[in-house]
Design an enzyme around this catalytic site. Structure first.
Site, mmCIF file in Angstrom:
data_model
loop_
_atom_site.group_PDB
_atom_site.id
_atom_site.type_symbol
_atom_site.label_atom_id
_atom_site.label_comp_id
_atom_site.label_asym_id
_atom_site.label_seq_id
_atom_site.Cartn_x
_atom_site.Cartn_y
_atom_site.Cartn_z
ATOM 1 N N ASP A 147 1.287 -19.715 -26.509
ATOM 2 C CA ASP A 147 1.278 -18.273 -26.751
ATOM 3 C C ASP A 147 2.186 -17.942 -27.929
ATOM 4 O O ASP A 147 3.378 -18.254 -27.918
ATOM 5 C CB ASP A 147 1.770 -17.545 -25.495
ATOM 6 C CG ASP A 147 1.745 -16.034 -25.658
ATOM 7 O OD1 ASP A 147 0.682 -15.437 -25.419
ATOM 8 O OD2 ASP A 147 2.796 -15.454 -26.011
ATOM 9 N N TYR B 205 6.160 -12.793 -33.920
ATOM 10 C CA TYR B 205 7.133 -13.871 -33.725
ATOM 11 C C TYR B 205 7.444 -14.622 -35.017
ATOM 12 O O TYR B 205 8.440 -15.340 -35.097
ATOM 13 C CB TYR B 205 6.625 -14.885 -32.694
ATOM 14 C CG TYR B 205 6.282 -14.321 -31.341
ATOM 15 C CD1 TYR B 205 6.645 -13.028 -30.958
ATOM 16 C CD2 TYR B 205 5.572 -15.092 -30.424
ATOM 17 C CE1 TYR B 205 6.299 -12.524 -29.716
ATOM 18 C CE2 TYR B 205 5.239 -14.600 -29.174
ATOM 19 C CZ TYR B 205 5.590 -13.319 -28.829
ATOM 20 O OH TYR B 205 5.246 -12.829 -27.588
ATOM 21 N N LYS C 164 -1.349 -12.398 -31.125
ATOM 22 C CA LYS C 164 -1.356 -10.961 -30.861
ATOM 23 C C LYS C 164 -1.300 -10.165 -32.164
ATOM 24 O O LYS C 164 -0.657 -10.577 -33.134
ATOM 25 C CB LYS C 164 -0.166 -10.572 -29.967
ATOM 26 C CG LYS C 164 -0.045 -11.423 -28.715
ATOM 27 C CD LYS C 164 1.174 -11.055 -27.892
ATOM 28 C CE LYS C 164 1.467 -12.106 -26.851
ATOM 29 N NZ LYS C 164 2.069 -13.329 -27.425
ATOM 30 N N HIS D 37 -0.805 -6.178 -29.141
ATOM 31 C CA HIS D 37 0.527 -6.510 -28.634
ATOM 32 C C HIS D 37 1.169 -5.368 -27.843
ATOM 33 O O HIS D 37 1.804 -5.611 -26.801
ATOM 34 C CB HIS D 37 1.429 -6.921 -29.811
ATOM 35 C CG HIS D 37 2.540 -7.837 -29.414
ATOM 36 N ND1 HIS D 37 3.113 -8.737 -30.289
ATOM 37 C CD2 HIS D 37 3.196 -8.012 -28.245
ATOM 38 C CE1 HIS D 37 4.058 -9.420 -29.670
ATOM 39 N NE2 HIS D 37 4.135 -8.989 -28.437
ATOM 40 N N SER E 44 11.189 -22.462 -23.257
ATOM 41 C CA SER E 44 12.415 -23.247 -23.301
ATOM 42 C C SER E 44 12.425 -24.071 -24.574
ATOM 43 O O SER E 44 11.379 -24.528 -25.048
ATOM 44 C CB SER E 44 12.525 -24.179 -22.087
ATOM 45 O OG SER E 44 13.680 -24.988 -22.206
ATOM 46 N N ARG F 279 13.988 -29.035 -19.822
ATOM 47 C CA ARG F 279 13.613 -27.801 -19.127
ATOM 48 C C ARG F 279 12.109 -27.558 -19.203
ATOM 49 O O ARG F 279 11.503 -27.067 -18.253
ATOM 50 C CB ARG F 279 14.379 -26.616 -19.727
ATOM 51 C CG ARG F 279 14.200 -25.308 -18.977
ATOM 52 C CD ARG F 279 14.701 -25.378 -17.539
ATOM 53 N NE ARG F 279 16.085 -25.783 -17.469
ATOM 54 C CZ ARG F 279 17.125 -24.955 -17.651
ATOM 55 N NH1 ARG F 279 16.923 -23.691 -17.930
ATOM 56 N NH2 ARG F 279 18.358 -25.406 -17.546
#
Length: 275
Positions: free
Chosen positions: A46, A51, A76, A109, A232, A237
């Site tokens: 995603d 971003y 998005k 978005h 992460s 993780r």
């Protein structure tokens, strides 16, 4: 490697229920982190124009050696591109950055109710869908009032609504509206930016099961039917967040976690946020 369950969207497209979120991962780290996630078994990535790391996500997908059809990629629409022509141009930009011929899922978005007409935006999304360059289209951060207006003025029902959701914000009303209209719910900030990890109720369940509180919380999402994106930067993780398929929460566990709801957001209120 455990197989990730898939959901069938309202247009028949299959979507992996567990994905890797790239929000707040710096562009210079995104390729490496995304490759690590794909190595750990994630097959749903995603991203978003907002971003600033679409290019690196696309590079990771290409460099992974995986068949393109085996990796589900979501991006998005940016908040500055809600006008019809702007949305079409922004999608072209997203595809150029990703370096892909086709996107699996493209989302609006934010609804930005005070800035413009998201119905016009959605008509551009429908055009993108008709072109075949996006296998599915949906929205993000839409409230039932926004969705209701969209459904009254559109042809294509959104396949997905990606919203903030976690045990302190269970989003029961949004999820129920989505279920009624065949709109899948995706959860961002699924552990409330870590706020739920010290919760004594979740800790008690985790102790009984020999799992971490993050694993219990993510498992709660999966059993509710959410598509979920833990983020992460640590490979360890990432692997822990992927290790969700050898245990199950009881009905009592699910109820206890859901009862933690406080309607408490970590992000903006979609009714007030205008970018």
């Amino acid at each position: 490697m455990s197989a990730v369950p898939e959901l069938t969207l309202n247009n028949g497209v299959r979507i992996p229920q567990l994905g890797f979120g790239t929000f707040q991962i710096p562009p210079e780290e995104t390729r490496e982190k995304t490759l690590a996630a794909l190595e750990a078994g994630y097959r749903h990535i995603d991203t978003a124009e907002m971003y600033g790391n679409e290019k690196q996500v696309g590079q990771a997908v290409r460099d992974s050696g995986l068949d393109r059809g085996d990796v589900f990629v979501t991006s998005k629409l940016n908040n500055d591109a809600h006008a019809y022509d702007d949305a079409l141009k922004a999608f072209d930009g997203t595809m150029e950055e990703l370096g892909l011929d086709r996107l699996d899922l493209f989302l609006v978005h934010w609804p930005l109710p005070g800035r413009g007409d998201f119905v016009e935006t959605w008509k551009a999304m429908e055009e993108i869908y008709r072109s075949g360059r996006a296998r599915a289209i949906g929205v993000s951060n839409f409230q039932p009032s926004h969705l209701r207006r969209l459904l009254e003025n559109s042809v294509v029902v959104p396949a997905v609504n990606q919203v903030e959701a976690h045990p302190y914000l269970t989003q029961d009303v949004v999820r129920a509206f989505g279920s009624e209209h065949g709109i899948a719910t995706e959860a961002w900030s699924p552990i409330a930016q870590g706020k739920v990890l010290g919760d004594p109720v979740i800790q008690g369940i985790a102790d009984r099961l020999g799992k971490s509180t993050a694993q219990v919380t993510l498992r709660w999402h999966l059993q509710r039917g959410d598509v979920v994106f833990p983020k992460s930067s640590s490979p360890e993780r990432m692997a822990e967040n992927f290790d969700l398929f050898d245990f199950e929460l009881t009905e009592g566990d699910m109820g206890e976690i859901s009862a933690l709801n406080r309607d408490e957001r970590t992000g903006p209120d979609p009714d007030r946020f205008n970018g």
